[in-house]
Each structure stands twice: as C-alpha cells, then as structure tokens.
Design a protein around this motif. Structure first.
Motif, PDB file in Angstrom:
ATOM      1  N   VAL A  23      26.153  14.782 -90.424  1.00  0.00           N
ATOM      2  CA  VAL A  23      24.765  14.573 -91.059  1.00  0.00           C
ATOM      3  C   VAL A  23      24.572  15.876 -92.042  1.00  0.00           C
ATOM      4  O   VAL A  23      24.890  16.949 -91.624  1.00  0.00           O
ATOM      5  CB  VAL A  23      23.614  15.212 -89.796  1.00  0.00           C
ATOM      6  CG1 VAL A  23      22.282  15.192 -90.609  1.00  0.00           C
ATOM      7  CG2 VAL A  23      23.608  14.084 -88.670  1.00  0.00           C
ATOM      8  N   PHE A  32      17.721  14.390 -95.922  1.00  0.00           N
ATOM      9  CA  PHE A  32      19.258  14.299 -95.727  1.00  0.00           C
ATOM     10  C   PHE A  32      20.050  13.550 -96.590  1.00  0.00           C
ATOM     11  O   PHE A  32      19.449  12.811 -97.355  1.00  0.00           O
ATOM     12  CB  PHE A  32      19.561  13.647 -94.190  1.00  0.00           C
ATOM     13  CG  PHE A  32      18.896  14.378 -93.306  1.00  0.00           C
ATOM     14  CD1 PHE A  32      19.529  15.422 -92.957  1.00  0.00           C
ATOM     15  CD2 PHE A  32      17.699  13.824 -92.505  1.00  0.00           C
ATOM     16  CE1 PHE A  32      18.881  16.259 -91.621  1.00  0.00           C
ATOM     17  CE2 PHE A  32      17.198  14.262 -91.141  1.00  0.00           C
ATOM     18  CZ  PHE A  32      17.789  15.635 -91.027  1.00  0.00           C
ATOM     19  N   GLN A  35      23.023  10.571 -93.316  1.00  0.00           N
ATOM     20  CA  GLN A  35      23.083  10.363 -91.760  1.00  0.00           C
ATOM     21  C   GLN A  35      23.063   8.952 -91.263  1.00  0.00           C
ATOM     22  O   GLN A  35      22.007   8.391 -91.727  1.00  0.00           O
ATOM     23  CB  GLN A  35      21.560  11.069 -91.496  1.00  0.00           C
ATOM     24  CG  GLN A  35      21.257  10.871 -89.842  1.00  0.00           C
ATOM     25  CD  GLN A  35      19.973  11.566 -89.510  1.00  0.00           C
ATOM     26  OE1 GLN A  35      19.952  12.342 -88.408  1.00  0.00           O
ATOM     27  NE2 GLN A  35      19.164  11.373 -90.379  1.00  0.00           N
ATOM     28  N   ASP A  60      18.381   8.506 -93.948  1.00  0.00           N
ATOM     29  CA  ASP A  60      18.726   9.593 -95.130  1.00  0.00           C
ATOM     30  C   ASP A  60      18.026   9.182 -96.306  1.00  0.00           C
ATOM     31  O   ASP A  60      17.172   8.355 -96.644  1.00  0.00           O
ATOM     32  CB  ASP A  60      20.168  10.020 -95.367  1.00  0.00           C
ATOM     33  CG  ASP A  60      20.897   8.728 -95.616  1.00  0.00           C
ATOM     34  OD1 ASP A  60      20.341   7.855 -96.287  1.00  0.00           O
ATOM     35  OD2 ASP A  60      22.112   8.610 -95.190  1.00  0.00           O
TER      36      ASP A  60
END
Length: 305
Positions: A23, A32, A35, A60
């Motif tokens: 991650v 993110f 992920q 993400d």
C-alpha cells in the motif's frame, strides 16, 4: 515522495485467497498511489480448455483525481494461446468473476465507486431514469429557436445573419430619426493581394458598418427592395422553433445500477429530475458508509491513518 504504509502479504478477501500488494501513499498523504489485491487463479468456463481467471481489486487514487476509487477487474488466460501471455479476456469481465468467485460478487456493485460516492452519481442516475434526451428535452419539446423577419400578413419568413438581424431590431435607437430610415451604401471590394480579377461592390445600410465580406446585399436593387419592405410593409420579428427534443426511453434498471439503489421502485425513479436529485443526495451518506464498511471488511485501508 510516495511512502509505503503497509507491506505486501498473503491474505484473503471474503474467503478468496490471494495477495495484498504494497500500500503506497502519495507524497501529499491525501490518497493512495497503490492499494490492490490479486486473487488466486480459478478455472473459468466459456474459454479454452484449462483457461483460468484472476480478479484484481483496487482501492486507490492511481489516476490522481483526488479520491480513492474501487475497481474490480479480471484477467482470463488460455494455456493454448501463445500470444499476449495467453491473455484472451480482461477488464470488466464481471459475469466471469461472479461465476468463478461468487464470494466477490457483492463487491461488483461498488465498481468505480469513490470515497465521495459512485462515479457521476446523480448525473448518471437522473439521465438513465429520465425520459429526457441529452439536451434535457422531452420528445417534441422545442430545443432551439431563431428570430426571423416577416412582412405584414405574409407567412413567408426571411432568415438573416444574426448581426444584421440585431442591427435591424435596434434600428430606431441607432438611427435616431425614424425606424428604418437608412441610406443604401455601396462597399467596394479591396483587392489587397494584387490579383488580376476584381469583384463588384456589395451593399449595406448606413449604420451597419461592415467590410465587403459582411455586407448583407449583393446588389443595390436587392438593398433598395428590402429597405422599401422595411419602411412600408409592416415588418415584424418572430421567434420560430427550428429543432425539437427527441426524448428517450427510461432505463430504470440501469439507473438502479448507477445509483447502487437496487430496491428503488419505478415510481421513486420516475419523478422529476430535481426531486430525484434530492432523493439521491439524501441517501448518499448512508451509501458511502456502507461502501466504507465493505472496503474495510475486504481488508483495504480507507485512509492512511
């Protein structure tokens, strides 16, 4: 600089074995960069002998649009195919994913849902549920108009270029003496490139100062006749319809999918657009809470903390 906030590990999503990859948090710490979870391979029907499918789940902000978005896609491989690493199907193969991974089927409804709701949540649901076309018009509803000139009771309309039409409509203010009290003026062609040929002059009315290309009349006779009609034939400006809406059929099942509202009745979806927008907005917080619960149950981080 991006940061790894959780290292990869073997795990499960709703009982399906696979691997959670690193991650990675974007440098700003808001969303993110990566992920995702890749499932084990399972047999899949409808392709070659020995074909298998893997599913990939992402949550993400890989396109950097400011919010984490969930996506579930698949990749089908046929061992008898040499090209393209044996990949014969990929992307939103949701029917195949649901058959091979029934445990993941409940997550398919969240495909392209973000932390702020489904993609184009209200716009898509309202359009699909409605009977208006992409211009927002019902079938037969006027969608475009134009202004024309008519003389007296004559039903024949005369279409004019918009700048000249606007000039005529405001002629009393511009002229200052009397409505349509114009002088016909000749405008010579300017041969700026030294060509061997030349063009005859065109004609306009005093106060409508344009170059040769913008003159409304090709001859003095045409200009004088039109001026006479303006002065003696009771001209009036009418707005006429030029296009009409096509409307469309309601697609209520697609609207339910777009809004992730499977229990919505036909009556709830068939209300006027503003009322439907209000209903969609009212249920959005609970929908996002349900989405978050499923993402976290699946093993995804909702935010870096």
């Amino acid at each position: 600089m991006s940061t790894i906030v959780r290292n990869e590990f073997a795990g499960q999503v709703f009982g399906v074995a696979g691997r959670f990859h690193n991650v990675v948090l974007w440098a700003d710490g808001a969303t993110f960069a990566n992920q995702h979870f890749t499932t084990e391979a399972r047999p899949v029907s409808g392709y070659g002998k020995g074909a298998t499918i893997r599913a990939e789940l992402r949550f993400d902000d890989n396109p950097r649009n400011g919010h984490n978005t969930f996506a579930i896609t698949g990749e089908v491989r046929d061992p008898s195919v040499i090209r393209d690493r044996g990949i014969v199907a990929c992307g939103c193969v949701h029917d195949e994913i649901a058959k091979a991974f029934p445990e993941l089927a409940p997550l398919i409804r969240w495909h392209l849902t973000s932390t702020d709701g489904p993609m184009h949540y209200a716009a898509n649901a309202v359009f699909l549920a409605g009977n208006r076309d992409h211009w927002g018009k019902l079938a037969g509803e006027v969608s475009a108009t134009e202004t024309v000139v008519r003389f007296g009771d004559n039903p024949i309309s005369h279409r004019l270029k918009k700048p000249f039409l606007a000039f005529l409509q405001s002629a009393a203010e511009i002229n200052g003496q009397g409505r349509f009290d114009f002088e016909v003026i000749a405008v010579a062609y300017e041969n700026k490139r030294g060509a061997s040929y030349d063009f005859k002059p065109k004609y306009t009315f005093g106060g409508y100062g344009v170059d040769w290309y913008g003159c409304p009349f090709d001859s003095e006779r045409e200009a004088l006749e039109f001026l006479g009609a303006l002065q003696r034939c009771n001209p009036h400006f009418d707005t006429v319809a030029t296009a009409w809406g096509e409307g469309k059929a309601r697609d209520l099942d697609a609207a339910r999918r777009a809004a992730i509202w499977p229990e919505a009745s036909d009556a709830e979806l068939s209300v006027e657009p503003e009322a439907l927008k209000a209903a969609l907005a009212a249920r959005l917080p609970a929908l996002i809470a349900e989405f978050r619960r499923d993402m976290e149950t699946a093993g995804f981080l909702w935010q870096a903390a």
